[in-house]
Design an enzyme around this catalytic site. Structure first.
Site, PDB file in Angstrom:
ATOM      1  N   LYS A  16      20.973  18.014  44.830  1.00 52.95           N
ATOM      2  CA  LYS A  16      20.975  19.399  44.463  1.00 52.95           C
ATOM      3  C   LYS A  16      20.946  20.329  43.220  1.00 52.95           C
ATOM      4  O   LYS A  16      20.715  20.876  43.057  1.00 52.95           O
ATOM      5  CB  LYS A  16      22.502  20.453  44.954  1.00 52.95           C
ATOM      6  CG  LYS A  16      22.714  19.625  46.253  1.00 52.95           C
ATOM      7  CD  LYS A  16      24.611  20.550  47.037  1.00 52.95           C
ATOM      8  CE  LYS A  16      25.994  19.638  45.572  1.00 52.95           C
ATOM      9  NZ  LYS A  16      25.998  18.593  46.114  1.00 52.95           N
ATOM     10  N   ARG A  91      33.668  24.336  48.133  1.00 54.64           N
ATOM     11  CA  ARG A  91      33.965  22.884  47.692  1.00 54.64           C
ATOM     12  C   ARG A  91      35.136  22.863  49.488  1.00 54.64           C
ATOM     13  O   ARG A  91      34.890  21.843  49.554  1.00 54.64           O
ATOM     14  CB  ARG A  91      34.909  22.419  47.226  1.00 54.64           C
ATOM     15  CG  ARG A  91      33.108  22.089  46.116  1.00 54.64           C
ATOM     16  CD  ARG A  91      32.918  20.831  46.221  1.00 54.64           C
ATOM     17  NE  ARG A  91      32.932  19.604  45.311  1.00 54.64           N
ATOM     18  CZ  ARG A  91      31.890  19.108  43.560  1.00 54.64           C
ATOM     19  NH1 ARG A  91      31.236  20.638  43.963  1.00 54.64           N
ATOM     20  NH2 ARG A  91      31.669  18.511  43.549  1.00 54.64           N
ATOM     21  N   ARG A 130      22.061   7.471  37.584  1.00 51.64           N
ATOM     22  CA  ARG A 130      21.868   8.824  37.234  1.00 51.64           C
ATOM     23  C   ARG A 130      21.993   9.268  35.766  1.00 51.64           C
ATOM     24  O   ARG A 130      23.011   8.638  35.228  1.00 51.64           O
ATOM     25  CB  ARG A 130      22.719   9.914  38.311  1.00 51.64           C
ATOM     26  CG  ARG A 130      22.176  11.009  37.834  1.00 51.64           C
ATOM     27  CD  ARG A 130      22.921  12.351  39.017  1.00 51.64           C
ATOM     28  NE  ARG A 130      24.011  12.559  39.106  1.00 51.64           N
ATOM     29  CZ  ARG A 130      24.899  13.488  39.159  1.00 51.64           C
ATOM     30  NH1 ARG A 130      24.255  14.042  40.161  1.00 51.64           N
ATOM     31  NH2 ARG A 130      26.279  13.540  40.120  1.00 51.64           N
ATOM     32  N   ARG A 163      27.320  10.201  33.615  1.00 51.34           N
ATOM     33  CA  ARG A 163      28.681  10.880  34.038  1.00 51.34           C
ATOM     34  C   ARG A 163      29.612   9.921  34.364  1.00 51.34           C
ATOM     35  O   ARG A 163      29.943   8.966  34.618  1.00 51.34           O
ATOM     36  CB  ARG A 163      28.968  11.989  35.167  1.00 51.34           C
ATOM     37  CG  ARG A 163      28.150  13.098  34.539  1.00 51.34           C
ATOM     38  CD  ARG A 163      27.987  14.254  35.677  1.00 51.34           C
ATOM     39  NE  ARG A 163      28.657  14.832  37.131  1.00 51.34           N
ATOM     40  CZ  ARG A 163      28.979  15.074  37.794  1.00 51.34           C
ATOM     41  NH1 ARG A 163      27.421  15.490  38.056  1.00 51.34           N
ATOM     42  NH2 ARG A 163      29.353  15.118  39.019  1.00 51.34           N
ATOM     43  N   ARG A 174      34.669  10.558  45.782  1.00 45.14           N
ATOM     44  CA  ARG A 174      34.099  11.729  45.696  1.00 45.14           C
ATOM     45  C   ARG A 174      33.147  11.868  47.089  1.00 45.14           C
ATOM     46  O   ARG A 174      33.357  13.320  47.904  1.00 45.14           O
ATOM     47  CB  ARG A 174      32.999  11.606  44.798  1.00 45.14           C
ATOM     48  CG  ARG A 174      33.585  12.049  43.208  1.00 45.14           C
ATOM     49  CD  ARG A 174      32.260  11.932  42.309  1.00 45.14           C
ATOM     50  NE  ARG A 174      31.484  12.940  42.041  1.00 45.14           N
ATOM     51  CZ  ARG A 174      30.768  13.436  41.266  1.00 45.14           C
ATOM     52  NH1 ARG A 174      30.342  11.642  40.766  1.00 45.14           N
ATOM     53  NH2 ARG A 174      29.396  13.860  41.935  1.00 45.14           N
TER      54      ARG A 174
HETATM   55  P1  AMP Z   1      29.962  17.978  40.663  1.00 45.44           P
HETATM   56  O1  AMP Z   1      29.112  18.135  39.419  1.00 45.44           O
HETATM   57  O2  AMP Z   1      29.183  19.142  41.324  1.00 45.44           O
HETATM   58  O3  AMP Z   1      29.923  16.430  41.118  1.00 45.44           O
HETATM   59  O4  AMP Z   1      31.533  18.573  39.880  1.00 45.44           O
HETATM   60  C1  AMP Z   1      32.019  17.454  39.351  1.00 45.44           C
HETATM   61  C2  AMP Z   1      33.689  17.630  39.313  1.00 45.44           C
HETATM   62  O5  AMP Z   1      33.723  19.302  39.304  1.00 45.44           O
HETATM   63  C3  AMP Z   1      34.184  17.692  40.865  1.00 45.44           C
HETATM   64  O6  AMP Z   1      34.192  16.484  40.929  1.00 45.44           O
HETATM   65  C4  AMP Z   1      35.617  18.887  41.534  1.00 45.44           C
HETATM   66  O7  AMP Z   1      36.508  17.237  40.475  1.00 45.44           O
HETATM   67  C5  AMP Z   1      34.839  19.551  40.351  1.00 45.44           C
HETATM   68  N1  AMP Z   1      34.466  20.367  40.908  1.00 45.44           N
HETATM   69  C6  AMP Z   1      32.664  21.524  40.842  1.00 45.44           C
HETATM   70  N2  AMP Z   1      33.265  22.128  41.707  1.00 45.44           N
HETATM   71  C7  AMP Z   1      34.307  22.754  42.207  1.00 45.44           C
HETATM   72  C8  AMP Z   1      35.377  23.472  42.961  1.00 45.44           C
HETATM   73  N3  AMP Z   1      33.794  24.304  44.064  1.00 45.44           N
HETATM   74  N4  AMP Z   1      36.352  23.116  43.648  1.00 45.44           N
HETATM   75  C9  AMP Z   1      37.068  22.058  42.927  1.00 45.44           C
HETATM   76  N5  AMP Z   1      36.743  21.700  42.651  1.00 45.44           N
HETATM   77  C10 AMP Z   1      34.523  21.658  41.984  1.00 45.44           C
END
Ligand code: AMP
Length: 224
Positions: A16, A91, A130, A163, A174
Site C-alpha cells: 500500500k 481499519r 522491509r 520497524r 497484525r
Molecule cells: P501501519 O503502518 O498502517 O501498519 O500501522 C502501524 C500501527 O499503527 C498499527 O499496527 C496500529 O497499531 C496503528 N494504526 C494505524 N492505523 C490505525 C487505525 N486506522 N486504527 C487503529 N490503529 C491504527
C-alpha cells in the site's frame, strides 16, 4: 476537476505504501497514512504518541476515538478539498462508519476503496526484509528493492531502520488483526460497488499501472 476521495485497503506488507508514493505523484493528492502519523507522534512523544505507543508495539489497533479524530482533522483541511488518499484507515467497521459520517457532513463521498491483496507467506517475506527511512518513511526491501548504499535512504540520505512491529511474531499478530477486523471492510465496500481489487503479488510497476488506469476511468466517469 472531480474529487478523488480514496482509501487503500490490504494486509500489512501488501504494498500500500509503495503504491501510495506513486499515486500521490500521479494525482497530486494529499496522502494520510495513519501508521506514519502515529509513528511520528510516538517519536515526538506527543500526547497522541503516548496514547498509541503500547498498542502499536503489540500490533493491536489503537482505540477508535484516538485515530478517528486524527483522520477527521486531516480531511477537513483545505489541501484535501479536491480529494485525498487514506492509507491504513479505516481499519474496522466503526472507523468506516465514522469516515462515512464525516464525508456526509462535508457533502462528499468516497470515490473508491482500492484493495491490494497479498497472501500471508508473501506478507511475512516482505515485512521481514522491509526497511524504512527515519526521516520521511521512504520504503525499501533488503532483497527486492535495496537502497544504493546499505542502510541509507536514496531519497533523503537518512538512516534506514526496521520497524519494531515488522518482527515476525508481531507481524503474525497484525495479520490476525487484519483478518478479523479490517478484511470485512472489503465486503462492505464491495456491496456499495466501490471496491477495486489489485493483485499485490504482481510486480510493483504492474500494480501501479493497473491502479492508475482504474483511477483514470473513475475520474472520467465522475466527470460525465
Ligand atoms: P501501519 O503502518 O498502517 O501498519 O500501522 C502501524 C500501527 O499503527 C498499527 O499496527 C496500529 O497499531 C496503528 N494504526 C494505524 N492505523 C490505525 C487505525 N486506522 N486504527 C487503529 N490503529 C491504527
Amino acid at each position: 476537476m472531480p474529487q478523488l476521495n480514496l482509501i487503500l485497503l490490504g494486509p500489512p506488507g501488501a504494498g500500500k505504501g509503495t503504491q501510495a508514493e506513486r499515486l500521490v505523484d500521479d494525482f497530486d493528492l494529499p496522502y494520510y497514512a495513519t501508521g506514519d502519523i502515529l509513528r511520528a507522534a510516538v517519536k515526538e512523544e506527543s500526547e497522541l504518541g503516548r496514547k498509541a505507543n503500547e498498542y502499536m508495539d503489540r500490533g493491536d489497533l489503537v482505540p477508535d476515538e484516538v485515530i478517528i479524530e486524527v483522520v477527521v482533522d486531516r480531511i477537513d483541511q483545505t489541501e484535501a478539498e479536491d480529494g485525498f488518499l487514506l492509507d491504513g484507515f479505516p481499519r474496522n467497521v466503526e472507523q468506516a462508519e465514522a469516515l462515512d459520517g464525516e464525508l456526509k457532513r462535508l457533502g462528499r463521498e468516497l470515490t473508491a476503496a482500492l484493495l491490494i491483496e497479498a497472501a500471508d507467506d508473501e506478507v511475512i517475506r516482505r515485512l521481514s526484509g522491509r526497511r524504512v527511512c527515519v526521516k520521511n518513511s521512504h520504503l525499501y526491501h533488503v532483497d527486492f528493492d535495496p537502497p544504493k548504499r546499505e542502510g541509507v535512504c536514496d531519497q533523503d540520505g537518512s538512516k534506514l531502520i526496521q520497524r519494531d512491529d515488522d518482527h515476525p511474531d508481531t507481524v503474525k499478530h497484525r495479520l490476525e488483526v487484519y483478518r478479523e477486523q479490517t478484511s470485512p471492510l472489503a465486503d462492505l465496500y464491495d456491496a456499495r460497488g466501490m471496491l477495486r481489487r489489485f493483485d499485490g503479488a504482481r510486480p510493483t510497476t504492474e500494480v501501479h499501472d493497473h491502479i492508475r488506469a482504474t483511477l483514470a476511468v473513475l475520474r472520467r466517469e465522475s466527470e460525465l
